[in-house]
Design a protein around this motif. Structure first.
Motif, PDB file in Angstrom:
ATOM      1  N   PRO A  63       0.816  -1.230   0.000  1.00  0.00           N
ATOM      2  CA  PRO A  63       0.000   0.000   0.000  1.00  0.00           C
ATOM      3  C   PRO A  63       0.843   1.270   0.000  1.00  0.00           C
ATOM      4  N   GLN A  64       2.122   1.164   0.374  1.00  0.00           N
ATOM      5  CA  GLN A  64       3.001   2.333   0.346  1.00  0.00           C
ATOM      6  C   GLN A  64       3.450   2.669  -1.084  1.00  0.00           C
ATOM      7  N   LYS A  87      -7.095   4.542  -3.307  1.00  0.00           N
ATOM      8  CA  LYS A  87      -7.801   5.309  -2.286  1.00  0.00           C
ATOM      9  C   LYS A  87      -9.208   5.725  -2.681  1.00  0.00           C
ATOM     10  N   GLU A 141      -0.117  11.595  -9.220  1.00  0.00           N
ATOM     11  CA  GLU A 141      -0.396  10.178  -9.444  1.00  0.00           C
ATOM     12  C   GLU A 141       0.029   9.730 -10.839  1.00  0.00           C
ATOM     13  N   CYS A 163      -1.425   3.029  -4.480  1.00  0.00           N
ATOM     14  CA  CYS A 163      -2.557   3.549  -3.719  1.00  0.00           C
ATOM     15  C   CYS A 163      -3.864   3.258  -4.440  1.00  0.00           C
TER      16      CYS A 163
END
Length: 268
Positions: free
Chosen positions: A160-161, A166, A225, A164
């Protein structure tokens, strides 16, 4: 590069099988770190220019490695342990990408202190800093591409690092995005770099059926992103089951441990 894997390791498997090799992984990491040159003076030419090719080859020169590990800097301790596990169990030398980009800021500061400060100035010239940053990041990017091209296997340490998921739209589309420009660059490279089959595999008669430590507070940085779904989809998944089978099945010391892995995932 010949093979590329999307590695997703559970906390249970990591704690039970891998974490114990963290110290061994730290030694591997430190060995690569020692290769970096910590002075700019040798690269200053008589005409006042910097020998960019020599800087790139020296600061970002890499010894031979079997595996290139792409990862989030937040996972560095886990990745060091994973590198130690690969070395202990299979004799594979893993290069951790942050060994190279970890020195990027050090090199940039050396250049900026010399060329980007006005006389008696305490701050850097903004335009000059943009210029030097573009050069250093280009050197680093070229070095990482060279390393990926020369190693046989790339393993993306997927957590998850690093990826993402989200917002709700991403969950619906199953889009996998990263906020790291370096992960984006490395995974994008796996789609365009040549696939080089190792000589030992060319000689095999068997055929396999193919199946499909940051210096800044992250909260102060803009979040940009990059969609890496297409790159990850072309990777073979490595999970707890495959890693366990790989460790169990590699009993022939005359066979490359990577060949054992290729058989398990049916990569020819």
């Amino acid at each position: 590069m010949y093979s590329k894997f999307n590695c997703e390791i559970s906390d249970c498997f990591y704690n039970k099988n891998i974490d114990q090799y963290r110290e061994a992984g730290r030694k591997i990491y430190e060995n690569f770190q020692q290769q970096c040159e910590c002075s700019l003076r040798p690269f200053l030419l008589d005409n006042g220019h910097i020998d960019g090719t020599a800087v790139k080859e020296t600061w970002f020169s890499i010894a031979k490695a079997d595996v290139f590990i792409s990862h989030s800097h937040q996972d560095i301790e886990k990745v060091k342990a994973f590198a130690g596990w690969l070395k202990n169990k299979f004799g594979l030398t893993a290069f951790i990408d942050s060994c190279a980009w970890g020195y990027c800021d050090d090199l940039l500061k050396l250049i900026d202190d010399r060329f980007c400060k006005p006389r008696n100035g305490k701050t850097y010239d903004y335009k000059l800093r943009n210029y030097t940053t573009s050069h250093v990041h280009t050197m680093l990017s070229a070095a990482l591409l060279d390393m990926i091209d020369r190693t046989e296997c790339l393993i993306f340490y997927n957590t998850p690092q690093s990826i993402c998921l989200k917002d709700e739209l991403n969950k619906v589309e199953q889009a996998e995005k990263t906020l790291s420009p370096w992960i984006y660059s490395e995974l994008s490279a796996t789609r365009v770099l040549r696939c080089q089959k190792p000589d030992r595999l060319k000689r095999l008669r068997e055929s396999f059926e193919h199946r499909g430590s940051s210096k800044f507070n992250d909260s102060t940085l803009p979040h940009i992103e990059y969609d890496v779904s297409a790159s990850i989809q072309k990777m073979i998944k490595l999970d707890d089951k495959v890693l366990t089978e790989w460790e169990r099945e590699h009993t022939n010391v005359e066979e490359s441990p990577l060949d054992t892995l290729y058989k398990l995932v049916c990569l020819k």
